[in-house]
Design an enzyme around this catalytic site. Structure first.
Site, PDB file in Angstrom:
ATOM      1  N   TYR A 174      -7.271  11.754   5.949  1.00  0.00           N
ATOM      2  CA  TYR A 174      -6.791  11.572   4.895  1.00  0.00           C
ATOM      3  C   TYR A 174      -7.207  12.919   3.753  1.00  0.00           C
ATOM      4  CZ  TYR A 174      -5.239   9.136   0.518  1.00  0.00           C
ATOM      5  OH  TYR A 174      -5.032   8.613  -0.766  1.00  0.00           O
ATOM      6  N   ILE A 176       0.790  -1.094  -0.005  1.00  0.00           N
ATOM      7  CA  ILE A 176      -0.042  -0.017  -0.036  1.00  0.00           C
ATOM      8  C   ILE A 176       0.891   1.365   0.008  1.00  0.00           C
ATOM      9  CG2 ILE A 176      -1.735   1.175   1.579  1.00  0.00           C
ATOM     10  CD1 ILE A 176      -2.919  -1.378   2.057  1.00  0.00           C
ATOM     11  N   SER A 220       2.198   1.582  -3.672  1.00  0.00           N
ATOM     12  CA  SER A 220       1.030   2.685  -4.294  1.00  0.00           C
ATOM     13  C   SER A 220       0.683   4.006  -3.762  1.00  0.00           C
ATOM     14  CB  SER A 220      -0.548   1.700  -4.174  1.00  0.00           C
ATOM     15  OG  SER A 220      -1.141   1.913  -2.718  1.00  0.00           O
ATOM     16  N   GLU A 221       0.635   4.153  -2.801  1.00  0.00           N
ATOM     17  CA  GLU A 221       0.546   5.611  -2.331  1.00  0.00           C
ATOM     18  C   GLU A 221       1.528   6.517  -2.874  1.00  0.00           C
ATOM     19  OE1 GLU A 221      -2.294   7.103  -0.459  1.00  0.00           O
ATOM     20  OE2 GLU A 221      -3.104   5.178  -0.981  1.00  0.00           O
ATOM     21  N   VAL A 222       2.743   6.182  -2.877  1.00  0.00           N
ATOM     22  CA  VAL A 222       3.903   6.995  -3.361  1.00  0.00           C
ATOM     23  C   VAL A 222       3.856   6.969  -4.918  1.00  0.00           C
ATOM     24  CG1 VAL A 222       6.288   7.232  -3.487  1.00  0.00           C
ATOM     25  CG2 VAL A 222       5.386   6.456  -1.530  1.00  0.00           C
TER      26      VAL A 222
END
Length: 307
Positions: free
Chosen positions: A166, A63, A66-68
């Site tokens: 978020y 995750i 993916s976030e980066v």
DNA sequence: ATCCGGCCTG
DNA sequence: CAGGCGGGAT
């Protein structure tokens, strides 16, 4: 008290401050209005759900990657790269064990190459300090290179299902569209309490997926509401920019390690001329090489540049 | 041209 | 807070 108690009380306190210009527009939002909003987003989010590969795991490392990748790179492109990256560097320890040049190489084409360096540095820290795992909690994550408020919250929400605030462009789009329809400029400080109040205690992950999917859809059907976010800025043109040259220099050195400055200068000028642009001054190239070197992409040794 | 599931530095 | 940082898709 959940982790969002502070965000919630912030709103309560803020509602007594009548001097803020936008109090009447959003901070006075009732709990009922929030609940109704949450219900609608959940519903629409279910219809718009995107079954993205990184949504089918709870592995914090997967995750995180993916976030980066999704920091300023669109979903469609990340879709073509995330699995490949995961295959090549399946874990924190694998990433930490890799050479910087290999990580940068794998990153080529994603844009914002610094992210690859930050990723590698963070992996080294996690490998050395956290036994090859990511630390838990927004604070500890936030302390790692390349992880800011958004990424820390994203990892926390999607891997641990822990309530958090978020805020990224799709979330902004939805909240601005809903709660600040008339505003010209909305700060994250104004959004935070609302995002905190809306965040559920359970299925945090599902909630934020819904927000992301609704936000992404909203931008197709309306003028992008995120444009009214205070943090929104337009980037200068890429064609002919220093950024383009910088990316070109990095690719060149990666492809042909050991090049001298003069050799890089010659081929860069050839490329610029072929593109119909002026030659690049020695000063500009030196400045680019110095920056890339300082940031850790490569260094000068034995008469040449190499990673 | 627009803009992307931002972050870091000055 | 402003500015730098990639590169592809639409």
């Amino acid at each position: 008290m959940g982790p969002l108690a502070s965000a919630r009380s912030e709103v309560a306190a803020g509602s007594e401050n009548g001097s803020q210009p936008r109090e009447t527009e959003a901070a006075g939002v009732s709990d009922e209005a929030i609940a109704a909003f949450v219900g609608r987003v959940r519903e629409e989010g279910a219809r718009l759900y995107r079954d993205l590969p990184w949504r089918n795991t709870r592995d914090p490392y997967a995750i995180w990657i993916s976030e980066v990748m999704l920091q300023q790179t669109q979903v469609a492109r990340v879709l073509t790269r995330w699995e490949r990256f995961m295959k090549r560097f399946p874990s924190v320890d694998a990433l930490s064990a890799a050479a910087v040049a290999d990580v940068v190489d794998e990153w080529q084409g994603m844009g914002y190459n610094r992210r690859a360096l930050a990723l590698k540095r963070a992996a080294d820290i996690c490998s050395a300090e956290y036994g090859g795992a990511l630390p838990t909690g927004v604070e500890a994550l936030r302390a790692l290179p390349g992880i800011g408020d958004a990424t820390a919250a994203g990892i926390t929400a999607f891997s641990a299902d822990v309530p958090c605030v978020y805020i990224e462009t799709n979330v902004r789009a939805v909240f601005i569209h809903e709660f600040f329809p008339e505003a010209e400029r909305v700060t994250d400080k104004e959004l935070r309490p609302l995002v905190g109040r809306a965040c559920p205690d359970e299925d945090v992950r599902g909630w934020y997926y819904a927000l992301l999917d609704v936000g992404a859809h909203l931008k197709k059907t309306h003028a992008n509401p995120s444009r009214k976010a205070a943090v929104y800025t337009r980037q200068s043109a890429f064609e002919g920019s220093r950024r383009q040259k910088r990316a070109w220099v990095l690719r060149e050195v990666m492809a042909r390690p050991g090049l001298s400055t003069a050799e890089i200068h010659r081929s860069l000028n050839a490329a610029e001329l072929a593109a119909g642009r002026d030659r690049v001054s020695g000063e500009e190239l030196d400045s680019i090489l110095a920056a890339l070197s300082k940031e850790g992409f490569f260094s000068f040794a034995d008469g040449g540049w190499r990673a």
